[in-house]
Design an enzyme around this catalytic site. Structure first.
Site, PDB file in Angstrom:
ATOM      1  N   GLY A 153       0.830  -1.195   0.000  1.00  0.00           N
ATOM      2  CA  GLY A 153       0.000   0.000   0.000  1.00  0.00           C
ATOM      3  C   GLY A 153       0.865   1.246   0.000  1.00  0.00           C
ATOM      4  CB  SER A 174      -1.006  -7.738  -0.433  1.00  0.00           C
ATOM      5  OG  SER A 174      -1.480  -7.114  -1.606  1.00  0.00           O
ATOM      6  CB  THR A 233       7.117  -0.497  11.033  1.00  0.00           C
ATOM      7  OG1 THR A 233       6.885  -0.593   9.616  1.00  0.00           O
ATOM      8  CG2 THR A 233       8.599  -0.623  11.320  1.00  0.00           C
ATOM      9  NE  ARG A 235      -2.401  -0.937  13.759  1.00  0.00           N
ATOM     10  CZ  ARG A 235      -1.817   0.200  13.432  1.00  0.00           C
ATOM     11  NH1 ARG A 235      -0.497   0.246  13.290  1.00  0.00           N
ATOM     12  NH2 ARG A 235      -2.519   1.299  13.246  1.00  0.00           N
ATOM     13  CD  GLU A 264       2.289  -1.104  20.830  1.00  0.00           C
ATOM     14  OE1 GLU A 264       1.857   0.082  20.815  1.00  0.00           O
ATOM     15  OE2 GLU A 264       2.704  -1.681  19.807  1.00  0.00           O
ATOM     16  CG  HIS A 283       3.557   1.754  18.156  1.00  0.00           C
ATOM     17  ND1 HIS A 283       2.383   1.100  18.396  1.00  0.00           N
ATOM     18  CD2 HIS A 283       3.468   2.196  16.872  1.00  0.00           C
ATOM     19  CE1 HIS A 283       1.614   1.132  17.313  1.00  0.00           C
ATOM     20  NE2 HIS A 283       2.262   1.800  16.371  1.00  0.00           N
TER      21      HIS A 283
END
Length: 316
Positions: A153, A174, A233, A235, A264, A283
């Site tokens: 994306g 994908s 980086t 999810r 987190e 994050h």
């Protein structure tokens, strides 16, 4: 509506939310919470507040918590997607949820910080140098190796361009990727299994949903070569964390660069905190000056529009 609605900004870890935008222009009482709170503490912090400003997905806002917040009238989240907010429950209560603009560049840039940090052993070499030791490892090369992108994306496409600049062979897969779309991004589309089997660096850039949760599991990790690196980086839920830890422990994966975690902040004692094969960051994907200025300037706009009776950038 009360004369000066109470607005609470949650999870402002760095304490900068009020410095990147002019909140004084709003007729609201602004409060900032810097520490991450558990559900009970969150309910207490938001008690009596009409407006809650959330930083990405740091604080879940589900139906049970919303039931404890009868005064809440507006939710603002940074970014235009937040899976931690129960949008249906908000709609039932007539609470608009408004988002902000967000740049795709920062997470793509951090992806490369992790890739380079892993292959050139930046952290262990820096620590060794500080301890008085000169050169302890031999770094890996990028040129001529394969960058495999799981997702192509807006962010994945940026990562692909940098990979090409490093003279890497860039491939992607994908669920809905076409040959034409891959060619447009300057990469080759390959099959799902081939993506893992060919990867020297596997970088994840998919949206987390029912069909992508756990998409990198024991089987997929088993297709990777022991010399391969995984970078996430996107999810944490895209990867079976237990399977990843086993692969790292058993040396079936050279290393992992991780910016996202199932819980987190990452709890004390979590094995990923100091794993010798892991380069972990807390994050930081979207945490840059320009992006924070974009986030909080738009958050002020969201609150102002709501006060004027015309909410903008509503999430659906």
């Amino acid at each position: 509506m009360v004369a000066n609605p109470r607005c609470v900004i949650l999870d402002d870890y760095q304490g900068v939310a009020t410095t990147y935008a002019d909140w004084s222009a709003l007729p609201v009482d602004v409060e900032v919470v810097r520490e991450h709170l558990d559900p009970d503490a969150t309910a207490a912090a938001l008690a009596g507040a009409e407006v809650a400003v959330l930083m990405r997905e740091r604080t879940p806002l589900g139906r049970e918590l919303l039931d404890r917040l009868p005064d809440l009238r507006l939710v603002v989240t940074t970014g235009m997607r937040n899976a931690a907010i129960d949008l249906e429950a908000c709609r039932e209560r007539g609470i608009p949820v408004c988002g902000t603009e967000s740049s795709k560049s920062p997470p793509a840039e951090l992806t490369w910080a992790l890739v380079l940090g892993l292959l050139r052993h930046v952290v262990p070499e820096s620590r060794a140098l500080a301890a008085g030791v000169w050169q302890t490892t031999v770094g890996g090369d990028l040129a001529g190796r394969t960058l495999a992108l799981l997702g192509l994306g807006a962010i994945g496409s940026r990562v692909a361009r940098v990979g090409a600049a490093f003279e890497m062979d860039v491939v992607a897969w994908s669920p809905h990727l076409t040959d034409a779309r891959a060619a447009e991004a300057g990469v080759r589309r390959v099959g799902r299994d081939e993506l893992f089997a060919r990867a020297d660096v596997l970088s994840l850039h998919l949206v987390l949903g029912e069909t992508t949760r756990g998409i990198v599991g024991e089987r997929e990790l088993g297709l990777l070569r022991p010399s391969a690196y995984l970078v996430n980086t996107s999810r944490a839920g895209l990867v079976d964390s237990a399977a990843l830890l086993r692969a790292l422990d058993e040396g079936r994966l050279a290393g992992a660069g991780l910016d996202v975690f199932e819980t987190e902040p990452l709890p004390p004692g979590d094995p990923l905190r100091d794993h010798p094969r892991v380069l972990a960051t807390p994050h930081l994907g979207y945490v840059t000056e320009a992006n924070y200025r974009r986030f909080f300037t738009a958050a002020v706009e969201d609150v102002a529009a709501w006060l004027a009776g015309s909410p903008v950038r509503e999430l659906r």
